[in-house]
Write a protein that holds these residues in place. Structure first.
Motif, mmCIF file in Angstrom:
data_model
loop_
_atom_site.group_PDB
_atom_site.id
_atom_site.type_symbol
_atom_site.label_atom_id
_atom_site.label_comp_id
_atom_site.label_asym_id
_atom_site.label_seq_id
_atom_site.Cartn_x
_atom_site.Cartn_y
_atom_site.Cartn_z
ATOM 1 N N PHE A 376 0.740 -1.224 -0.022
ATOM 2 C CA PHE A 376 0.027 -0.095 0.052
ATOM 3 C C PHE A 376 0.994 1.138 -0.114
ATOM 4 C CE2 PHE A 376 -3.534 -2.409 0.452
ATOM 5 C CZ PHE A 376 -4.649 -1.672 0.393
ATOM 6 N N SER A 377 1.948 1.118 0.772
ATOM 7 C CA SER A 377 2.718 2.599 0.959
ATOM 8 C C SER A 377 3.544 2.658 -0.264
ATOM 9 C CB SER A 377 3.388 2.493 2.230
ATOM 10 O OG SER A 377 4.166 1.464 2.217
ATOM 11 N N MET A 378 3.850 1.608 -0.979
ATOM 12 C CA MET A 378 4.813 1.820 -2.123
ATOM 13 C C MET A 378 3.817 2.261 -3.421
ATOM 14 S SD MET A 378 6.353 -1.582 -4.491
ATOM 15 C CE MET A 378 4.751 -1.954 -4.936
ATOM 16 N N ILE A 379 2.811 2.005 -3.334
ATOM 17 C CA ILE A 379 1.946 2.507 -4.372
ATOM 18 C C ILE A 379 1.286 4.011 -4.102
ATOM 19 C CG2 ILE A 379 -0.287 2.237 -5.632
ATOM 20 C CD1 ILE A 379 -0.177 -0.701 -5.087
ATOM 21 N N GLY A 380 1.016 4.088 -2.783
ATOM 22 C CA GLY A 380 0.573 5.698 -2.563
ATOM 23 C C GLY A 380 0.070 5.760 -1.189
ATOM 24 N N CYS A 381 1.022 6.188 -0.092
ATOM 25 C CA CYS A 381 0.589 6.765 1.272
ATOM 26 C C CYS A 381 1.150 8.068 1.337
ATOM 27 C CB CYS A 381 1.106 5.623 2.138
ATOM 28 S SG CYS A 381 0.379 5.738 3.692
ATOM 29 N N PHE A 382 0.090 8.776 1.786
ATOM 30 C CA PHE A 382 0.439 10.491 1.847
ATOM 31 C C PHE A 382 0.161 10.784 3.093
ATOM 32 C CE2 PHE A 382 -1.613 9.229 -2.138
ATOM 33 C CZ PHE A 382 -0.650 9.105 -2.863
ATOM 34 N N GLY A 383 0.707 12.176 3.406
ATOM 35 C CA GLY A 383 0.221 13.011 4.664
ATOM 36 C C GLY A 383 0.977 12.292 5.888
ATOM 37 N N TYR A 384 0.423 12.144 7.028
ATOM 38 C CA TYR A 384 0.944 11.542 8.000
ATOM 39 C C TYR A 384 0.804 9.813 7.669
ATOM 40 C CZ TYR A 384 2.551 10.548 12.726
ATOM 41 O OH TYR A 384 3.379 10.179 13.956
ATOM 42 N N LEU A 385 1.287 9.330 6.613
ATOM 43 C CA LEU A 385 0.824 8.143 6.223
ATOM 44 C C LEU A 385 -0.296 7.723 6.519
ATOM 45 C CD1 LEU A 385 4.460 6.629 7.489
ATOM 46 C CD2 LEU A 385 3.883 7.409 5.141
ATOM 47 N N ASP A 386 -1.454 8.311 6.138
ATOM 48 C CA ASP A 386 -2.886 8.080 6.648
ATOM 49 C C ASP A 386 -3.650 8.266 5.552
ATOM 50 O OD1 ASP A 386 -2.744 10.734 7.132
ATOM 51 O OD2 ASP A 386 -4.040 10.849 8.912
ATOM 52 N N THR A 387 -3.176 9.107 4.398
ATOM 53 C CA THR A 387 -4.260 9.706 3.248
ATOM 54 C C THR A 387 -3.682 8.612 1.960
ATOM 55 O OG1 THR A 387 -3.716 11.877 3.986
ATOM 56 C CG2 THR A 387 -4.564 11.486 1.755
ATOM 57 N N PHE A 388 -4.865 8.022 1.701
ATOM 58 C CA PHE A 388 -4.787 6.927 0.517
ATOM 59 C C PHE A 388 -5.570 7.221 -0.680
ATOM 60 C CE2 PHE A 388 -4.588 5.131 5.067
ATOM 61 C CZ PHE A 388 -3.077 4.450 4.821
ATOM 62 N N LEU A 389 -5.462 6.454 -1.707
ATOM 63 C CA LEU A 389 -5.954 6.337 -2.710
ATOM 64 C C LEU A 389 -7.475 5.734 -2.674
ATOM 65 C CD1 LEU A 389 -3.098 5.650 -5.041
ATOM 66 C CD2 LEU A 389 -4.105 7.966 -4.980
ATOM 67 N N PRO A 390 -8.269 5.880 -3.545
ATOM 68 C CA PRO A 390 -9.611 5.272 -3.558
ATOM 69 C C PRO A 390 -9.055 3.729 -3.644
ATOM 70 C CG PRO A 390 -9.860 6.795 -5.322
ATOM 71 C CD PRO A 390 -8.432 6.863 -4.631
ATOM 72 N N GLY A 391 -9.989 2.988 -2.834
ATOM 73 C CA GLY A 391 -9.604 1.508 -2.731
ATOM 74 C C GLY A 391 -9.121 0.464 -3.936
ATOM 75 N N MET A 392 -10.135 0.980 -4.979
ATOM 76 C CA MET A 392 -9.705 0.159 -6.157
ATOM 77 C C MET A 392 -8.381 0.537 -7.008
ATOM 78 S SD MET A 392 -11.838 -2.104 -6.530
ATOM 79 C CE MET A 392 -11.605 -2.562 -8.157
ATOM 80 N N ALA A 393 -7.797 1.471 -6.597
ATOM 81 C CA ALA A 393 -6.500 2.037 -7.200
ATOM 82 C C ALA A 393 -5.448 1.027 -6.848
ATOM 83 C CB ALA A 393 -6.294 3.585 -6.905
ATOM 84 N N TYR A 394 -5.405 0.455 -5.808
ATOM 85 C CA TYR A 394 -4.287 -0.530 -5.415
ATOM 86 C C TYR A 394 -4.035 -1.635 -6.175
ATOM 87 C CZ TYR A 394 -3.778 3.343 -1.776
ATOM 88 O OH TYR A 394 -3.162 4.220 -1.064
ATOM 89 N N PRO A 395 -5.056 -2.395 -6.018
ATOM 90 C CA PRO A 395 -5.245 -3.669 -6.839
ATOM 91 C C PRO A 395 -4.885 -3.316 -8.439
ATOM 92 C CG PRO A 395 -7.265 -3.269 -6.202
ATOM 93 C CD PRO A 395 -6.468 -2.311 -5.440
#
Length: 515
Positions: A376-395
């Motif tokens: 998850f953090s390799m693809i996208g993890c922002f802010g205080y490591l608590d801001t993420f992309l939409p759920g379907m973006a990771y798969p």
């Protein structure tokens, strides 16, 4: 019959000089054409991909990165505050940080810059306070808070600051950041606008190196382009972090090796020193990446030239290791090792020595506990490591990474056993990183290693593209570009996500507030 006039000695000398100059021009043109053919692919499909992939990368990445340079809050990228202070130190000509008796390493930085860094660090701590359950002000930044930080100017007076975890890094990872800070201070920009300028220069330099790496890469070109389009990569490129240039340097070194392996030849006299420089800048900043430079052995081993050429490459790797260890030894004596999460390296070493039988269990437990978070953090993890992309973006991005390896394969007559060298070098880097995190970021006796982040894996992913030389080529060619189009379309949402998370205003309102 009238005889032609005899040439004078001076005219003969002039004619000889013209012939020598003409021969020299022809020789220089031939050398340039030879190196250009090696650095830039000339085959039809290769040339098409070498033109198309960089264009797609720039077309999607450039607008996203330009917006992120301003929308992403300073000091919200991991360790960006300390990277900012280190870049200011480099802009003043300091090659390495300064030591302090009994305290962490650091250096003299502008007091105005330090004031702004502390201001944004307080905002980041307030962001962190959302998880404590105690009463606290709203996490998003308001217009009044932004304007108060925007008015901070360069003071011209230096003040000591400690930034031990970045003072040990070489200046090569901070060249564009330092140039931006230097220009902003000389042109009279505010400290905040100077940071925006430095971010822009960093992003443009990293993108330029990335485009060149895509253009010259052989096997793994598509994977390299997808890694550059990962949201986490774009987020780091639009920051003051050394990871921006570190990723770009690593990808350029891997691209040179990939080109030579794909064309079944050795690295040329100009490519080998260049690749060594790229790997040296990476290894000096992050020593575990020294193991990745073992891929330089692939060209001579693929051609089964196991004596002279292999020994020459081994000598280059020994020199690379010596310089890296010398820099690490110098950085070690700047001050005490920076630890976190209650890490205590001496106590941890003693624990490992007395519990060697538990090391395999700790490794397995770490893999079991970390693999999902790491992806998850390799693809996208922002802010205080608590801001993420939409759920379907990771798969989706995981599928694009796998598709990039399979669709861009180009099988050559090389020994499949050489794939073990690539896998072993990547696995070795990951293992050493986890070992270091277990020492400095894990309490003594911890059941699994803490502190590993997905951004550490970004320079390693393109190395897996070298496996394409032992995979069968797919039947269809031409559709791989759709992988980049899908990745770029998802990236376009990233500025909107960060703007809604960090600010009260919309994205357009944030840009108006900044300018």
């Amino acid at each position: 019959m009238i005889a032609p006039p005899a040439q004078t000695p001076s005219s003969q000398v002039q004619a000889q000089q013209e012939e020598s100059a003409s021969a020299l021009r022809i020789r220089v043109a031939a050398i340039f054409a030879e190196h250009r053919s090696r650095l830039i692919p000339t085959h039809s499909k290769e040339a098409r991909a070498a033109r198309l992939y960089p264009m797609l990368y720039v077309g999607f990445a450039l607008p996203v990165i330009l917006v992120l340079c301003f929308v992403s809050l300073p000091c919200f990228v991991p360790d960006e505050a300390n990277h900012l202070l280190r870049a200011d130190q480099v802009s003043c000509g300091e090659v390495i940080g300064e030591s302090a008796q009994g305290a962490e390493a650091g250096g003299q930085v502008d007091s105005g810059l330090l004031r702004l860094a502390n201001g944004f660090s307080r905002l980041r701590n307030r962001w962190k306070a959302r998880y404590t359950g105690a009463a606290h002000p709203p996490a998003r930044i308001s217009l009044r808070e932004f304007q108060s930080l925007e008015t901070i100017q360069w003071s011209g007076s230096a003040k000591w600051a400690g930034f031990g975890n970045t003072a040990i890094y070489p200046p090569t990872s901070y060249l564009p950041q330092a140039a931006g800070l230097w220009m902003g201070a000389r042109f009279g920009l505010s400290v905040l606008h100077t940071i925006f300028l430095a971010r822009l220069l960093t992003a443009l330099c990293a993108m330029a190196l990335g485009c060149w790496a895509i253009a010259i890469c052989g096997s793994g070109r598509l994977l390299l382009a997808v890694v550059l389009l990962l949201p986490q990569t774009l987020y780091l490129y639009a920051s003051m972090s050394q990871d921006a240039m570190l990723i770009a340097y690593t990808l350029c070194g891997l691209a040179l090796v990939s080109r030579a392996v794909t064309e079944s030849r050795l690295l040329s006299s100009s490519e080998l020193p260049l690749a060594l420089c790229f790997f040296l800048m990476c290894a000096a900043a992050r020593p575990p990446l020294l193991l990745l430079s073992a891929v330089l052995l692939l060209p001579p081993l693929c051609l089964r030239r196991t004596r002279r050429e292999t020994l020459r490459t081994l000598g280059c790797l020994a020199l690379l290791a010596a310089v890296t260890l010398a820099w690490s030894w110098r950085a070690k004596h700047l001050g005490p090792l920076t630890t976190w999460n209650g890490g205590n390296p001496p106590a941890q070493v003693i624990y490992v020595q007395h519990h060697l039988s538990q090391v395999p269990g700790i490794a397995l437990h770490t893999i079991k506990a970390d693999w999902g978070k790491l992806l998850f953090s390799m693809i996208g993890c922002f802010g205080y490591l608590d801001t993420f992309l939409p759920g379907m973006a990771y798969p989706l991005f995981l599928e694009l990474l796998v598709a990039a390896v399979l669709l861009d394969s180009r099988r050559r007559r090389v020994r499949p056993a050489l794939a073990l060298l690539v896998v072993a070098s990547v696995a070795g880097v990951v293992a050493v990183m986890y070992a270091l995190e277990y020492l400095i970021a894990t309490p003594p006796g911890g059941g699994h290693a803490l502190g590993m982040q997905g951004r550490y894996l970004l320079p390693l992913l393109p190395a897996l593209g070298l496996l394409g030389v032992v995979l069968p080529r797919p039947r269809e060619w031409g559709r791989p570009a759709l992988v980049l189009v899908l990745a770029g379309i998802v990236d376009l949402r990233l500025p909107l996500i960060l703007a809604s998370e960090f600010y009260h205003q919309s994205l357009w309102g944030v840009l108006q507030m900044i300018w």
